[in-house]
Design a protein around this motif. Structure first.
Motif, PDB file in Angstrom:
ATOM      1  N   TYR A  74       0.834  -1.199   0.000  1.00  0.00           N
ATOM      2  CA  TYR A  74       0.000   0.000   0.000  1.00  0.00           C
ATOM      3  C   TYR A  74       0.869   1.249   0.000  1.00  0.00           C
ATOM      4  CZ  TYR A  74      -4.774  -1.605   0.188  1.00  0.00           C
ATOM      5  OH  TYR A  74      -5.994  -2.098  -0.144  1.00  0.00           O
ATOM      6  N   SER A  80      -3.815   0.783  -3.137  1.00  0.00           N
ATOM      7  CA  SER A  80      -2.821  -0.239  -3.419  1.00  0.00           C
ATOM      8  C   SER A  80      -1.841   0.251  -4.480  1.00  0.00           C
ATOM      9  CB  SER A  80      -3.537  -1.487  -3.913  1.00  0.00           C
ATOM     10  OG  SER A  80      -2.604  -2.482  -4.220  1.00  0.00           O
ATOM     11  N   ASP A 104      -2.959 -11.392   5.896  1.00  0.00           N
ATOM     12  CA  ASP A 104      -4.233 -10.867   6.404  1.00  0.00           C
ATOM     13  C   ASP A 104      -5.310 -10.839   5.321  1.00  0.00           C
ATOM     14  OD1 ASP A 104      -2.978  -8.800   5.014  1.00  0.00           O
ATOM     15  OD2 ASP A 104      -3.287  -7.274   6.545  1.00  0.00           O
ATOM     16  N   ASP A 107      -6.124  -9.065  -1.829  1.00  0.00           N
ATOM     17  CA  ASP A 107      -6.900  -7.997  -2.453  1.00  0.00           C
ATOM     18  C   ASP A 107      -6.681  -8.079  -3.970  1.00  0.00           C
ATOM     19  OD1 ASP A 107      -8.448  -5.598  -2.362  1.00  0.00           O
ATOM     20  OD2 ASP A 107      -6.649  -4.373  -2.328  1.00  0.00           O
ATOM     21  N   GLY A 109      -4.028  -9.262  -5.286  1.00  0.00           N
ATOM     22  CA  GLY A 109      -3.272 -10.499  -5.488  1.00  0.00           C
ATOM     23  C   GLY A 109      -1.803 -10.273  -5.779  1.00  0.00           C
ATOM     24  N   HIS A 110      -1.408  -9.014  -5.975  1.00  0.00           N
ATOM     25  CA  HIS A 110      -0.012  -8.741  -6.338  1.00  0.00           C
ATOM     26  C   HIS A 110       0.974  -9.147  -5.230  1.00  0.00           C
ATOM     27  CE1 HIS A 110      -0.690  -6.712 -10.155  1.00  0.00           C
ATOM     28  NE2 HIS A 110      -1.715  -6.061  -9.588  1.00  0.00           N
ATOM     29  N   THR A 111       0.635  -8.842  -3.987  1.00  0.00           N
ATOM     30  CA  THR A 111       1.584  -9.106  -2.901  1.00  0.00           C
ATOM     31  C   THR A 111       1.905 -10.595  -2.792  1.00  0.00           C
ATOM     32  OG1 THR A 111       0.693  -7.219  -1.691  1.00  0.00           O
ATOM     33  CG2 THR A 111       2.030  -8.788  -0.430  1.00  0.00           C
ATOM     34  N   GLU A 155     -14.730  -3.661   0.582  1.00  0.00           N
ATOM     35  CA  GLU A 155     -14.847  -2.635   1.627  1.00  0.00           C
ATOM     36  C   GLU A 155     -13.475  -2.507   2.268  1.00  0.00           C
ATOM     37  OE1 GLU A 155     -17.549  -1.033   2.383  1.00  0.00           O
ATOM     38  OE2 GLU A 155     -19.266  -2.286   1.816  1.00  0.00           O
TER      39      GLU A 155
END
Ligand code: 5GP
Ligand code: MG
Ligand code: MG
Length: 180
Positions: A74, A80, A104, A107, A109-111, A155
């Protein structure tokens, strides 16, 4: 203070009780997968996964080791960036070992795509991934965790380790941020 936040409230989305029940069930699945392992290295992604990994590890009756990676995804508090950088790498080598990456939220998917690619190049025996939360509608690259706690809508959420500009990690539940 790291960043300013406009006024907001947090609406509970997933209760502490529901999280605890789900973590217990996920631990059973992990047990089944890794039963008989010589050693399982849990790799937590800092910082958002620290509460999840703490609860998960205490449900696991396996020989485990805990290590951490910090990846930046982020760029600011709520948006992001697609470029993933490794800010802190593992302390231990994972060649020939069993590894479970603990995240966690998946989102875009990149990480996790980046982290899994990097860890696989170190030739672990088995590498699996678990994410507490999944936002499938946000995906930009094809990535699926082996286990997911809860699938949620698009969200912005906080609590249970997850922050908004470094705040709210200490909430025992997952809630969504609503600006007032
Ligand atoms: P991805 O590379 O999959 O887009 O990024 C995943 C990371 O973005 C998560 O590990 C998490 O740190 C952050 N992220 C995604 N959604 C949220 C959210 O709703 N709240 C917070 N605080 N972080 C999020
Ligand atoms: Mg994260
Ligand atoms: Mg964050």
């Amino acid at each position: 203070m790291s960043e300013t936040r406009p006024p907001y409230v947090i609406d509970e989305m997933i209760s502490a009780k529901a999280i605890a029940a789900r973590v217990e069930a996920l631990a059973k699945d992990i047990h089944e997968e890794f039963a008989g392992t010589e050693q399982l290295v849990l790799v937590g992604l800092l910082r958002g996964s620290f509460v999840f990994i703490a609860d998960l590890v205490r449900e696991l009756d396996l020989p485990v080791e805990v290590d951490f990676i910090e990846a930046s995804s982020y760029g600011n508090a709520m948006e992001s960036s697609r470029e993933v950088r490794i800010l802190k790498d593992l302390r231990s080598g994972i060649e020939g070992r069993d590894v479970l990456v603990v995240e966690d939220i998946v989102d875009t998917g990149h990480t996790l795509t980046h982290v899994v690619g990097m860890l696989k190049s170190r030739t672990p025996a088995r590498l699996k991934t678990i994410a507490l939360l999944d936002k499938p509608t946000r995906r930009e690259v094809d990535f699926r965790a082996d286990w997911t706690g809860f699938s949620i809508p698009d969200e912005f959420v906080v609590g249970y380790g997850i922050d908004y500009a470094q705040r709210d990690r200490n909430l025992p539940f997952i809630g969504k941020v609503r600006f007032t």
